[in-house]
Design a protein around this motif. Structure first.
Motif, short mmCIF file in Angstrom:
data_model
loop_
_atom_site.label_atom_id
_atom_site.label_comp_id
_atom_site.label_asym_id
_atom_site.label_seq_id
_atom_site.Cartn_x
_atom_site.Cartn_y
_atom_site.Cartn_z
N ASP A 240 0.86 -1.18 0.00
CA ASP A 240 0.00 0.00 0.00
C ASP A 240 0.90 1.23 0.00
N GLU A 241 0.66 2.15 -0.93
CA GLU A 241 1.49 3.34 -1.03
C GLU A 241 0.60 4.58 -1.11
N THR A 242 0.96 5.60 -0.34
CA THR A 242 0.30 6.90 -0.41
C THR A 242 1.34 7.93 -0.85
N THR A 243 1.02 8.67 -1.91
CA THR A 243 1.95 9.66 -2.44
C THR A 243 1.27 11.03 -2.46
N TYR A 244 2.11 12.08 -2.40
CA TYR A 244 1.60 13.44 -2.30
C TYR A 244 2.25 14.34 -3.34
N GLN A 245 1.55 15.44 -3.63
CA GLN A 245 2.09 16.46 -4.52
C GLN A 245 1.56 17.82 -4.08
N ALA A 246 2.43 18.84 -4.12
CA ALA A 246 2.01 20.20 -3.79
C ALA A 246 2.88 21.17 -4.56
N GLY A 247 2.27 22.29 -4.99
CA GLY A 247 3.03 23.27 -5.74
C GLY A 247 2.43 24.65 -5.62
N ILE A 248 3.28 25.66 -5.84
CA ILE A 248 2.83 27.05 -5.78
C ILE A 248 3.54 27.84 -6.87
N LEU A 249 2.80 28.73 -7.52
CA LEU A 249 3.34 29.58 -8.60
C LEU A 249 2.70 30.95 -8.49
N TYR A 250 3.52 32.00 -8.70
CA TYR A 250 2.99 33.36 -8.70
C TYR A 250 3.33 34.02 -10.02
N ALA A 251 2.30 34.57 -10.68
CA ALA A 251 2.47 35.20 -11.99
C ALA A 251 2.54 36.72 -11.83
N PHE A 252 3.72 37.28 -12.08
CA PHE A 252 3.88 38.73 -12.06
C PHE A 252 3.41 39.32 -13.39
N ASP A 253 3.07 40.61 -13.36
CA ASP A 253 2.62 41.28 -14.58
C ASP A 253 3.71 41.31 -15.65
N SER A 254 4.95 41.23 -15.25
CA SER A 254 6.07 41.26 -16.19
C SER A 254 6.18 39.99 -17.01
N GLY A 255 5.46 38.93 -16.61
CA GLY A 255 5.55 37.66 -17.32
C GLY A 255 6.39 36.63 -16.59
#
Length: 689
Positions: free
Chosen positions: A450-465
């Motif tokens: 039995d395996e439990t796996t996780y994923q998490a991420g964060i991204l911020y988009a500035f007006d400059s691209g």
């Protein structure tokens, strides 16, 4: 297993039947949808890969890009993508997925259905039958459960289009290549579309006396069941017949001169009766239904079957004397059946400046392999400088392991993924998955985990691209079989940290990315010099990737990539210290430039050129080799590719050339050494409508 299989099949069929009945009353009033739903995409719930995702780095290789580079195999198509090592074992006639991604093996799936790979079994996809290649880099079990630490490569099949279209053509090239192909998409009625894709070719290999004949056909049907429901039936059949190919050479005579100098890259060290016959069948469906603008249900099923008959001689990695080397013999007469179900529901909504898409799903995989699969050792000898092949006979009684191949695998997974967007700036992704996986091999329990796996991420988009991001992900991969000491393999587990910046500039049409990755995998299978694999304590890969896909002008496109490994190491042979991972170059740099011209009057011209630099890599560290060559450096190499295409209205003529200087080089060493592919030229004529 039987009850789970039956329940999964019944669930999928019932879902399809209920939804079909729900929309049948509106079928006659159906309108053409704006786009075809692709249920089998890695973008579960959205049907597409998003450059601005906060998850692991992902890219798409389009059909256009694949054709421009002249790629016909999966391990060729990714050579210009950051993080990939294509053909580390050299070119191969019968295996097309020899590649590494971020220092590890990568899992291959077809329309979201994970393909079985084990030993000498595994799919060999015909790229002509696929619309695009989706790549998710690094450890990621959230998508399909068990997967390799390098990432997931998903091939999206060609399917019926809303507008009729087609093409037919022929191809000729080096190594006596000749072939024909066609791709036709049309309709039976306004609500029923169809497509048939087919490809045939016959060619020789770089190694003397090797050849392969290949046939592929893929019919598909699309049913537009009202405004909100699509049902796509997908199928394909592939047949390969030939000799197979064996590009395994000893260290002496390739990396260092032997008694009579170097071994020729075209030397055939196999047997007179080397042969390969393989049939691959794939049948399935994809169902997409929107209950409303917010709630959507998707279901898919795919059956894959591989029948393989192969006799293939290879050589040991140590010489017997100055000129001779011992031969081993592989025997395969087996088939593998797999059933893959995936059902999910997604809900998307907005609350002011907050957008959210929640996906909940369950999938099930059942794999059964039956037949014989074994090795015979030291069945003959051959002179590496003047090879005279003989017929070699396989004998199951002389196999060091059980010659019978009786494998049962199953995996039941539940997954939850949430993607959140705040104020059109901040993107978050959270995911969790739980899998129950078990297997038996020749009647003995191989694993039950039995395996439990996780994923998490964060991204911020500035007006400059500029879009800085960070994510964390995990993966696992159960291993069937035994080590050379007779113990069952343990499941491998991996985790990845990734941080970087994505950039979408406003002043030019392009995408740029910078990523740092840190992957650690434990219980890694590793070649120990026998036909078995051992399991090391861990393997790590840390490095930096740079990628760019930019239109420098309306007529000029550049694809560029750079990969640098700060660390790529593994511990093997029970040592308590880390050694360099074989086959992984320290640096890789590539660029492909394409210039398109409109000559007027329906005439067009396209020209392109590419450069691939592959830095030094290391061989294995082992006491088994003679003479011992711990972590020897394999020299770097630089290769040049080119293309030119002339078009007149619906007709086109394209010339592709790879390694145009016909440079002789060693692609890598891992006990054995492997010559890289020589010059290859292909001329393709095509008429489209």
């Amino acid at each position: 297993m039987q009850k789970i299989f039956g329940s999964a099949f019944a669930l999928s069929l019932c879902a399809a039947a209920v939804l079909a009945q729900e929309v049948s009353e509106r079928a006659n009033e159906a309108q053409v949808l704006d786009e075809i739903a692709v249920v089998g995409s890695v973008g579960k719930g959205s049907g597409k890969v998003d450059f601005m995702s906060a998850g692991s780095s992902s890219v798409i290789e389009s059909k256009k890009a694949i054709e421009e580079r002249g790629a016909t195999q999966l391990d060729e198509a990714v050579k210009y993508e950051a993080g990939f090592i294509g053909q580390p074992y050299g070119a191969d006639l019968d295996t097309s997925d020899w590649l590494r991604l971020r220092g590890f093996e990568a899992s291959v799936s077809l329309d979201g259905a994970s393909a079985y790979k084990g030993g000498y079994f595994g799919i060999s996809p015909d790229l002509y039958g696929y619309e695009s290649i989706e790549v998710v880099k690094g450890a990621n079990s959230l998508l399909y459960g068990s997967s390799y630490a390098g990432g997931v490569i998903n091939l999206v099949s060609k399917r019926p289009t809303l507008t009729p279209q087609g093409e037919i053509g022929a191809k000729f090239g080096s190594n006596h290549l000749r072939g024909v192909f066609f791709d036709v998409s049309d309709e039976f009625s306004e609500n029923v579309k169809f497509r048939i894709v087919s490809d045939y070719e016959k060619k020789r290999g770089d190694i003397n006396y090797t050849w392969n004949e290949h046939f592929f056909i893929a019919p598909s049907i699309l049913f537009l069941l009202g405004d909100d429901t699509q049902l796509t039936l997908l199928s394909s059949f592939t047949h390969d017949a030939g000799t197979g190919s064996n590009g395994f050479f000893p260290y002496v005579g390739t990396m260092i001169p032997g008694a009579q100098g170097k071994i020729s890259p075209s030397a055939n060290l196999g047997a007179l009766n080397d042969s390969l016959s393989r049939d691959q069948i794939s049948v399935g469906y994809e169902l997409a239904h929107s209950f409303n603008d917010k709630l959507k249900f998707e279901s898919s099923y795919k059956f894959n079957r591989e029948n393989k008959d192969q006799i293939g001689a290879s050589v040991e990695y140590n010489m017997i004397n100055d000129t001779d080397i011992a031969q081993d013999l592989l025997f395969v007469d087996a088939s593998v059946n797999s059933h893959i179900f995936d059902n999910r529901i997604s809900y998307e909504d907005e609350w002011g400046s907050v957008k959210n898409r929640l996906t909940l799903g369950v999938d099930y995989r059942d794999i059964r392999a039956r037949g014989q699969y074994f090795y015979n050792y030291f069945v003959g000898t051959i002179n590496v400088y003047n090879p005279v092949r003989t017929r070699l006979t396989a004998n199951p009684a002389l196999s060091f392991s059980n010659p019978n191949y009786d494998l049962d695998q199953s995996q039941l997974g539940f997954y939850l993924n949430d993607k959140i967007e705040l104020y059109e700036k901040l993107n978050l992704t959270l995911g969790v998955r739980h899998d129950k996986a078990k297997a038996t091999l020749n009647g003995d329990k191989s694993y039950d985990t039995d395996e439990t796996t996780y994923q998490a991420g964060i991204l911020y988009a500035f007006d400059s691209g500029f879009m800085p991001y960070f994510n964390y992900s995990e993966s696992f991969m159960p291993q069937s079989g035994r080590t050379s000491s007779g113990e069952f393999y343990k499941p491998t587990t991996a985790r990845q940290y990734e941080a970087g910046v994505k950039y979408l500039p406003s002043f030019i049409d392009g995408e740029f990315s910078l990523a740092y990755f840190d992957i650690e995998q434990r219980n890694v299978p590793y070649t120990d010099g026998s036909s078995f694999s051992s399991q090391a304590g861990k393997q790590v890969a840390k490095g930096v990737e740079l990628g760019a896909n930019v239109n420098l002008s309306e007529n000029l496109n550049l694809i560029a990539a750079y990969t640098h490994y700060n660390e790529a190491k593994i511990n093997v042979d029970g040592f308590d210290y880390m050694t360099p991972t074989p086959l992984i170059p320290k640096d890789m740099l590539s660029g492909f430039l394409v210039y398109s011209m409109d000559l007027g009057g329906g005439h067009g011209l396209k020209m392109g050129a590419g450069v691939r630099y592959v830095g030094k890599s290391k061989s294995e560290s082992s006491a088994w080799t003679s003479p011992r060559h711990d972590a020897v450096s394999v020299p770097s190499h630089t290769l040049i590719d080119a293309m030119a295409e002339y078009s007149y209205k619906d007709f086109s003529l394209r010339l592709n050339a790879t390694n145009i200087a016909d440079k002789e080089y060693v692609a890598g060493c891992n006990y054995w050494c492997y010559y890289g592919e020589g010059a290859k030229v292909t001329l393709t004529a095509k008429y489209s409508w």
